[in-house]
Design an enzyme around this catalytic site. Structure first.
Site, PDB file in Angstrom:
ATOM      1  N   GLU A 256      39.198  90.252  45.573  1.00 22.62           N
ATOM      2  CA  GLU A 256      39.217  88.906  46.115  1.00 22.62           C
ATOM      3  C   GLU A 256      38.091  88.066  45.513  1.00 22.62           C
ATOM      4  OE1 GLU A 256      40.200  87.822  50.626  1.00 22.62           O
ATOM      5  OE2 GLU A 256      41.225  89.428  49.597  1.00 22.62           O
ATOM      6  N   ASP A 257      38.364  86.791  45.318  1.00 23.50           N
ATOM      7  CA  ASP A 257      37.389  85.876  44.714  1.00 23.50           C
ATOM      8  C   ASP A 257      36.873  86.375  43.367  1.00 23.50           C
ATOM      9  OD1 ASP A 257      37.596  84.394  47.056  1.00 23.50           O
ATOM     10  OD2 ASP A 257      35.988  85.548  48.004  1.00 23.50           O
TER      11      ASP A 257
END
Ligand code: MN
Length: 721
Positions: free
Chosen positions: A82-83
């Site tokens: 994520e990110d």
């Protein structure tokens, strides 16, 4: 299930994992933990904890259901993609494909947003459900992830709490239930209720607490009494008091019951070694404590479709208190608590993924329903609606004459049953027998019905009326598919006829109209893949003939109307020259040589102003035009053309010996080219259709005379279709 692990440490996780994983797995988990810690270094959760607290808890929840090494690693790593903290490639290099694809699967699901556009939500739900078919471990990790987030939900704003809780209850709880993961399901349900209806939740908790001392005493007394009975009979067992979930109490209150009336608040569970012991224990308990009528359920002989097995009974126990008692083996208990995940505990050969996937496909009927739906190309809305109404909702369980359980949505009929068993059974069905009696086809199936479908291989197939009787979209789709198959041929024929008729009315030859350019245009416009498909849709009236014809003709219509006006007004107009045919008064209009009579230069010809398909040039003898028509205009051949024209001869011969060779030989000293020869069927003589390219009528006539002179030739004629 262990609740909030406030002091959960890596050491405690390892301690748990050591009880069932090997050194290699543990080493990789250590690496995953180190790597995740590095990725999340310096990050904190809203709760103020170190970020690693979350993946650590997710891994622990997974360890409690004995998840395999790859799943534990993925649990620790589930947030690193994520990110873009890390790329997939990096992860793959470090941990290999299996773990990376699990982490990636969870990341994809986590990116889906459940609020916002309806379409987006539907598409997302679909992805989750279909995700089950790729690797069920992704969904299990997702459930563990959500479980820990729900345990710490207090930290987010109230509005978000309610949204998360609703989404969990609508989507994830039914999935947990269908996967048989009851420990996840009931904890999630309680947490959802706590945030969605805090007043009710805390009200129930308070009432439970107020009556706790009293209930605990009753349970202790009953455990003692039952234990003595089983000991005396020499059965090895364990026995536990069992707390009802708050959510299940809420459901009963919601149905109008009073708290004091919920009699199965007192509950026991007995664990024994074998199935035989289950029934024996049941008999012994019933011998002393009178069972309540109609409350006994044998889920051992008839497991639930999520694999759940157990005996349930309700008895009048000590001090006239009513007790609900469940009796099961330890293995049944594993399945009852962890469902699909219990397969991790079995030492089966082959890959973990294959085993889980296999168990799911074999044992969970709902999974098959999802797979089928996936193949039907349903829209997202249809798909999600069907899954929610038919797969995740309450169902009835009925039996085949062999005792196999078939699960159907409430409201299903014998037609749904037949099509669920097999399309052929549905298509050949002539009647149904339920519990030994003939029933009408719109009979609504009840739990435990034994259903026998009568079939007849000579049956003419389902009736269209069945569409209204069937309840499931599976049956409806299969009936529809049957009629589509049957109607297809008929509609194709019908479509061609309708189009031919209308074209004839407008004096356009079928082949002219359906030249490759026009066909391409039509398929693109109406979004079909084949000409057959187009015809079928004309045939079944989904597409009107004029719609199709006008699509091609519209671009020319206005110009033709203009020409028509001029041609009929009697005024002389300038002469336009097209390559081979001169049409008086017309400039830049499409001119086609008709394929019905195939004129060649020298033939007397006329022009026919079609309704939108340009001018069609016919021989004046062509029966397809009537000279009385006002749409006919004079045309003549351009004498300077050098082109060859296609035309067709029909040759009748007495016998076939060398006739074709002789015909071909006759072209030797002419300019005539033979394009193709077809032998047509004729009972009393030979018939050849000869397609030739020829410059003009004189050359054609000479060729025809030459052939006519040949022995065995009966007649030579030009075709006019
Ligand atoms: Mn997470």
């Amino acid at each position: 299930m262990t609740k909030v692990n406030e002091n959960l440490t890596y050491d405690r996780l390892m301690e748990k994992l050591k009880t069932y994983l090997n050194e290699t797995d543990l080493k990789q988990i250590e690496e995953a933990y180190q790597f995740a810690s590095l990725c999340h270094e310096g990050e904190t959760r809203l709760t103020g904890d170190d970020y690693m607290e979350h993946p650590l808890n997710v891994a622990y929840i997974l360890a409690e259901i004995n998840a395999d090494g790859a799943t534990i690693c993925a649990g620790l790593l589930h947030d690193v993609l994520e990110d873009n903290r890390v790329t997939k490639e990096e992860l793959e290099e470090k941990f290999g494909h299996e773990i990376t694809s699990l982490v990636d699967g969870v990341t994809v699901i986590n990116k889906l947003s459940f609020s916002g556009e309806k379409e987006a939500i539907l598409a997302n739900h679909r992805k989750i459900l279909v995700g089950l078919s790729e690797d069920v471990r992704v969904i299990i990790i997702k459930l563990a992830d959500r479980l820990h987030n729900m345990r710490t939900l207090w930290v987010i704003p109230e509005k978000s709490q309610k949204e998360k809780a609703k989404e969990t209850l609508d989507i994830l709880v039914p999935i947990a239930s269908r996967l048989g993961m009851n420990s996840f399901k009931s904890e999630l349900e309680d947490l959802c209720l706590r945030y969605m209806k805090p007043d009710i939740y805390f009200g129930i908790v308070e009432q439970l607490n107020q009556t706790k001392a009293e209930r605990d005493k009753s349970v202790r007394d009953m455990i003692q009494a039952v234990s003595k009975l089983l000991d005396d009979a020499g059965i090895k067992f364990k026995i536990k008091g069992r707390a009802k979930s708050i959510y299940s109490i809420y459901k009963k209150l919601d149905k109008g019951k009073k708290f004091s009336d919920i009699y199965d608040l007192l509950a026991l569970r007995v664990y024994v070694d074998t199935e035989h012991d289950c029934y024996q224990a049941l008999g012994i308990i019933h011998g002393t404590f009178k069972p309540m009528p109609k409350r006994f359920k044998d889920y051992i002989a008839m497991p639930k479709t999520n694999m759940y097995q157990s005996l349930h009974t309700t008895v009048f126990g000590v001090d006239e208190h009513i007790f609900e008692i469940q009796i099961r083996t330890y293995e049944m208990d594993q399945i009852a608590e962890h469902g699909i995940a219990s397969h991790w505990s079995y030492k089966e050969k082959g890959s973990v993924k294959a085993n889980l996937q296999n168990a799911m496909e074999q044992k969970l009927q709902f999974f098959r329903s999802i797979m089928e739906l996936k193949e039907q190309n349903a829209s997202d809305e249809e798909f999600v609606k069907t899954v929610q109404n038919e797969v995740l909702k309450e169902n009835v369980y009925v039996f085949t004459p062999n005792g196999d359980v078939i699960e159907l949505p409430t409201g299903s009929t014998p037609i749904d049953f037949a099509y669920r068993v097999h399309s052929n059974i549905g298509d050949k069905m002539v009647g149904a027998i339920v519990n030994g009696s003939i029933v009408p086809l719109d009979y609504v199936l009840q739990n435990n019905d034994v259903v026998k479908i009568n079939t007849n291989k000579n049956s003419v197939g389902p009736s269209k009326e069945w569409m209204n009787i069937a309840h499931t979209s599976q049956a409806k789709n299969k009936i529809k598919a049957y009629f589509n198959r049957i109607d297809k041929d008929e509609n194709l024929k019908n479509g061609e006829e309708l189009l031919t008729k209308e074209l004839r009315k407008r004096k356009i030859a079928f082949n002219d109209f359906l030249n490759s350019e026009n066909v391409e245009k039509l398929l693109a416009e109406f979004k079909y893949n084949t000409l057959d498909e187009l015809m079928i849709n004309i045939g079944n009236n989904k597409l009107s003939v004029s719609q199709v014809i006008n699509q091609i003709l519209n671009e020319n219509t206005s110009k033709e109307d203009f020409v028509l006006k001029k041609a009929t007004s009697g005024r002389s107009v300038s002469t336009a020259v097209r390559d081979d045919v001169i049409v008086e008064g017309i400039d830049k209009l499409r001119v086609n040589v008709a394929s019905c009579c195939k004129p060649v230069p020298g033939d007397n010809i006329v022009g026919y102003i079609t309704k939108g398909n340009g001018i069609s040039v016919h021989r004046s003898i062509c029966p397809n035009i009537s000279s009385l028509e006002e749409r006919i205009i004079p045309v003549h051949w351009n004498e300077h053309t050098q082109k060859k024209y296609p035309t067709t001869l029909l040759i009748h011969a007495m016998d076939g010996k060398n006739v074709l060779l002789e015909i071909i030989a006759k072209t030797a000293n002419t300019d005539i080219l033979i394009q193709s020869i077809n032998t047509l069927n004729s009972s009393d003589h030979f018939l050849y259709e000869l397609n030739v390219l020829v410059e003009d009528k004189d050359k054609l006539q000479k060729f025809m005379n030459d052939i006519d002179q040949l022995p065995h030739i009966l007649d030579v004629e030009r075709i006019v279709k």
